[in-house]
Design a protein around this motif. Structure first.
Motif, PDB file in Angstrom:
ATOM      1  N   LYS B 117       0.204  13.402  17.057  1.00 57.03           N
ATOM      2  CA  LYS B 117       1.239  14.317  16.547  1.00 57.03           C
ATOM      3  C   LYS B 117       1.068  14.569  15.065  1.00 57.03           C
ATOM      4  O   LYS B 117       1.407  15.631  14.567  1.00 57.03           O
ATOM      5  CB  LYS B 117       2.649  13.821  16.878  1.00 57.03           C
ATOM      6  CG  LYS B 117       3.212  12.796  15.915  1.00 57.03           C
ATOM      7  CD  LYS B 117       4.745  12.766  15.941  1.00 57.03           C
ATOM      8  CE  LYS B 117       5.229  11.794  14.872  1.00 57.03           C
ATOM      9  NZ  LYS B 117       6.654  11.679  14.770  1.00 57.03           N
ATOM     10  N   GLU B 118       0.569  13.590  14.331  1.00 53.91           N
ATOM     11  CA  GLU B 118       0.231  13.829  12.931  1.00 53.91           C
ATOM     12  C   GLU B 118      -0.680  12.729  12.433  1.00 53.91           C
ATOM     13  O   GLU B 118      -0.779  11.666  13.029  1.00 53.91           O
ATOM     14  CB  GLU B 118       1.469  13.952  12.041  1.00 53.91           C
ATOM     15  CG  GLU B 118       2.267  12.675  11.869  1.00 53.91           C
ATOM     16  CD  GLU B 118       3.486  12.839  10.948  1.00 53.91           C
ATOM     17  OE1 GLU B 118       4.100  13.912  10.929  1.00 53.91           O
ATOM     18  OE2 GLU B 118       3.819  11.865  10.252  1.00 53.91           O
ATOM     19  N   ILE B 120      -1.346   9.860   9.697  1.00 58.16           N
ATOM     20  CA  ILE B 120      -0.363   9.108   8.914  1.00 58.16           C
ATOM     21  C   ILE B 120      -0.653   9.163   7.421  1.00 58.16           C
ATOM     22  O   ILE B 120       0.112   8.642   6.627  1.00 58.16           O
ATOM     23  CB  ILE B 120      -0.214   7.647   9.398  1.00 58.16           C
ATOM     24  CG1 ILE B 120      -1.518   6.879   9.260  1.00 58.16           C
ATOM     25  CG2 ILE B 120       0.299   7.612  10.836  1.00 58.16           C
ATOM     26  CD1 ILE B 120      -1.331   5.385   9.459  1.00 58.16           C
ATOM     27  N   ASN B 123       0.262  13.634   7.034  1.00 62.54           N
ATOM     28  CA  ASN B 123       1.524  13.967   7.707  1.00 62.54           C
ATOM     29  C   ASN B 123       1.737  15.476   7.899  1.00 62.54           C
ATOM     30  O   ASN B 123       2.859  15.961   7.788  1.00 62.54           O
ATOM     31  CB  ASN B 123       2.750  13.422   6.938  1.00 62.54           C
ATOM     32  CG  ASN B 123       2.640  11.950   6.595  1.00 62.54           C
ATOM     33  OD1 ASN B 123       2.677  11.583   5.436  1.00 62.54           O
ATOM     34  ND2 ASN B 123       2.498  11.112   7.579  1.00 62.54           N
ATOM     35  N   ASN B 124       0.673  16.206   8.161  1.00 61.54           N
ATOM     36  CA  ASN B 124       0.852  17.652   8.294  1.00 61.54           C
ATOM     37  C   ASN B 124       1.285  18.070   9.689  1.00 61.54           C
ATOM     38  O   ASN B 124       2.074  18.991   9.841  1.00 61.54           O
ATOM     39  CB  ASN B 124      -0.448  18.382   7.956  1.00 61.54           C
ATOM     40  CG  ASN B 124      -0.733  18.352   6.475  1.00 61.54           C
ATOM     41  OD1 ASN B 124       0.174  18.508   5.663  1.00 61.54           O
ATOM     42  ND2 ASN B 124      -1.976  18.136   6.111  1.00 61.54           N
ATOM     43  N   GLY B 125       0.744  17.400  10.684  1.00 63.11           N
ATOM     44  CA  GLY B 125       1.017  17.832  12.046  1.00 63.11           C
ATOM     45  C   GLY B 125       0.583  19.264  12.262  1.00 63.11           C
ATOM     46  O   GLY B 125       1.263  20.029  12.943  1.00 63.11           O
TER      47      GLY B 125
END
Ligand SMILES: Cc1cc2nc3c(=O)[nH]c(=O)nc-3n(C[C@H](O)[C@H](O)[C@H](O)COP(=O)(O)OP(=O)(O)OC[C@H]3O[C@@H](n4cnc5c(N)ncnc54)[C@H](O)[C@@H]3O)c2cc1C
Ligand SMILES: Nc1ncnc2c1ncn2[C@@H]1O[C@H](COP(=O)(O)O)[C@@H](O)[C@H]1O
Lengths: 320, 247
Positions: B117-118, B120, B123-125
């Protein structure tokens, strides 16, 4: 033109959508242009968006857009952007945005910042959270067209009434690749965790799901949304969507009250951008106290009922 | 069904984040690199389960990164997976990375692309949906469950304040999170087998960066906790109202 995607859920706008419109209106003012909102699917009251600064509102009430569909939403928003000479598209950074904003970035060749927490600085760079809240990055978008996806509860809502003229957005939607789509949202009127300004959260220190009543009462006293640590969700004491941290949700409420949570680095990763942190823990050495603004060393089972009572009477005096 | 799993390296979750060169560069010395947890625990393990159950025929792994991405790729191969592809370019911009993966996936026709999902660190996803756009495939973010039924995927995904169930036809790109599968540990046989599995290095396609990180910043240090006596909760209420102004 600044175009803001204003998401609705069951016809109602989310608080985060108002925040995104507020942000778009401020950006438009800075650039001397107008702010428009784009709304897909059924919406109860479009005029609400004008209150937060939408000069125009493009609305498609095509039924096919009532449910999220990455392809159809991307098509609709890209057409709205192209028809209006949009230079910047603003989203509120949630699961829906993550399904469309990056696609639009590729389709329109518009550089994108995801998780922005402020308006662009004078040099154009945009501040965003990185390393799960442990740092910030300043990111420059090199293309003329830009996409900014704003972290919920980062700039707040500003009232700034504008005309909000509604225009119909015609889009032909023909995607049939998604079927059997049904959403289930928790009933009740608490704000979803990602947008909540007030959050109370429980950890393994609460010993078991049967003890969650005291946390729920604390939450109810101030209208806070509930969250939990990972082992709590893993043990099925609480539903998974309440789990915050490195592998759960990332939140930045104004107030985070952590009860019976030790404050492991992976937990902090999801909550350390909260504006005020209160920790209640029996162990004075619990690492969470180092990240807290206020702390009570004490037993949750004794402290919570008292705190709830004090908050209830505070609320009662406020109401008068 | 042929599956491509996108994996990236990320600093271990306990890493102390520091910057150098006038706050323009993340200090990598002493950083322990791990497989990004969402890619490993959810996307990769679910792909392997689908292969074990016969729903998938092949599981390939792809990473855009320098040679220092290879240890995590070998680890992923040790967990399972038939072969790995490393696109030999540093990951500097989501658009560029997704263009690389999109290009490769298009040329090698996968039915399903799974990602975390992104990441770490950034953290853009963003990378997963960008790949979907390159493939003109349907995309579902933050899936918590994935089952295959013929040419369709039965999915559950997180939405604000709840969940949604949906059926999506392939080809599709899915980003994965908790709920999808349980973490696994590579066993000795897997580790031995991984040594001889193909890890192909591919040179990157021409693609530009649309963004540039100009500097980093650490959050201001907390000024220290104010302790309140457990017998005096009223003081906390007053502080939250008058000092923190949050209630
Ligand atoms: C890669 C990775 C990712 C992870 N991701 C996450 C994540 O996303 N989110 C997350 O939360 N964790 C995550 N973890 C787990 C994390 O490391 C911790 O194990 C977890 O956060 C601990 O949960 P806890 O604080 O509820 O439980 P514990 O660590 O068991 O702490 C319980 C606390 O309650 C206190 N306590 C006990 N009794 C009472 C009482 N009566 N009243 C008040 N206090 C009491 C204790 O003093 C203790 O501090 C992750 C771990 C890894 C390795
Ligand atoms: N350099 C990369 N190589 C392969 N996959 C990647 C890379 N970067 C990101 N991804 C995938 O995209 C997901 C989201 O990453 P991001 O958009 O950076 O948050 C990750 O969990 C990976 O599955």
């Amino acid at each position: 033109m600044i175009l803001v995607f204003a998401e609705q859920q069951n016809g109602a706008f989310k608080k985060a959508s108002f925040e995104a419109v507020s942000y778009g209106a401020q950006l438009a003012a800075k650039q001397g242009t107008e702010c428009a909102a784009v709304v897909l699917g059924n919406a109860n009251d479009l005029s609400e968006l004008a209150k937060y600064g939408a000069d125009k509102i493009y609305h498609s009430n095509n039924e096919a857009l009532n449910n999220f569909n990455s392809k159809s939403y991307t098509k609709a928003i890209s057409e709205a952007a192209n028809n209006t000479g949009t230079t910047t598209i603003v989203f509120s950074d949630n699961v829906t945005a993550r399904g469309i904003a990056p696609r639009l970035s590729v389709r329109l060749k518009a550089g994108m910042v995801s998780g922005a927490i402020a308006l662009p600085a004078n040099d154009g760079s945009i501040k965003k959270s990185v390393f799960s809240g442990k740092a910030f990055a300043h990111v420059n978008i090199k293309t003329d067209k830009k996409i900014i996806s704003l972290t919920p509860n980062s700039v707040g809502i500003t009232e700034n009434a504008k005309a909000g003229a509604v225009e119909n957005l015609e889009v032909a939607i023909d995607d049939a690749s998604i079927t059997n789509q049904t959403a289930q949202t928790a009933s009740g009127d608490t704000v979803p965790l990602g947008e909540a300004e007030l959050v109370v959260s429980g950890g393994r220190g609460l010993k078991g799901p049967e003890n969650w009543g005291i946390l729920e009462e604390l939450g109810a006293s101030i209208g806070a949304t509930l969250a939990c640590s990972r082992p709590v969700a893993d043990s099925h004491w609480r539903p998974h969507h309440e789990h915050v941290g490195q592998t759960g949700g990332t939140i930045r409420p104004n107030l985070y009250i952590a009860v019976g949570i030790s404050g492991a680095i992976q937990h902090l990763a999801g909550v350390n951008s909260s504006k005020t942190i209160v920790v209640i823990n029996t162990d004075p050495e619990a690492p969470f106290f180092k990240a807290a603004d206020y702390g009570i060393v004490g037993d949750a089972f004794e402290v919570l009922p008292k705190l709830t009572a004090a908050l209830n009477s505070f609320k009662a005096t406020q109401a008068n | 069904m042929k599956i491509l799993v996108c994996i990236t390296k990320a600093p271990d979750t306990t890493t102390k984040v520091q910057f150098t060169d006038n706050n323009t560069r993340f200090v990598e010395d002493g950083v322990q690199w791990i497989l990004n947890p969402y890619d490993e625990w959810y996307a990769l393990v679910r792909a392997l389960e689908l292969k074990e159950s016969g729903a998938a025929t092949e599981v390939h792994l792809i990473s855009v990164g320098g040679a220092d991405a290879e240890p995590i790729m070998r680890k992923a191969l040790a967990l399972g997976g038939d072969q790995a592809i490393r696109i030999n370019a540093e990951h500097t911009d989501s658009f560029n990375t997704a263009a690389q993966i999109g290009e490769y996936a298009k040329a090698n026709s996968y039915d399903l692309v799974l990602a975390g999902k992104e990441s770490i660190d950034y953290n853009n996803g963003s990378v997963p949906a960008m790949i979907a756009e390159h493939l003109d495939a349907q995309f579902v973010p933050n899936a918590t469950k994935l089952d295959v039924e013929g040419g369709s995927l039965n999915l559950e995904r997180e939405i604000d304040g709840g969940k949604e169930t949906l059926t999506v036809s392939i080809p599709a790109v899915i980003s994965c999170q908790k709920g999808m599968a349980e973490a696994r540990i590579p066993n000795m046989r897997g580790i031995m087998a991984a040594r001889t599995k193909p890890l192909n290095v591919v040179e990157p396609a021409a693609a530009e960066n649309l963004t540039e990180t100009t500097s980093y910043e650490l959050p201001p240090a907390k000024s220290g906790v104010k302790l309140i006596d457990a017998e005096n909760v009223q003081e906390l209420v007053d502080l939250l109202h008058n000092e923190a102004k949050v209630i």
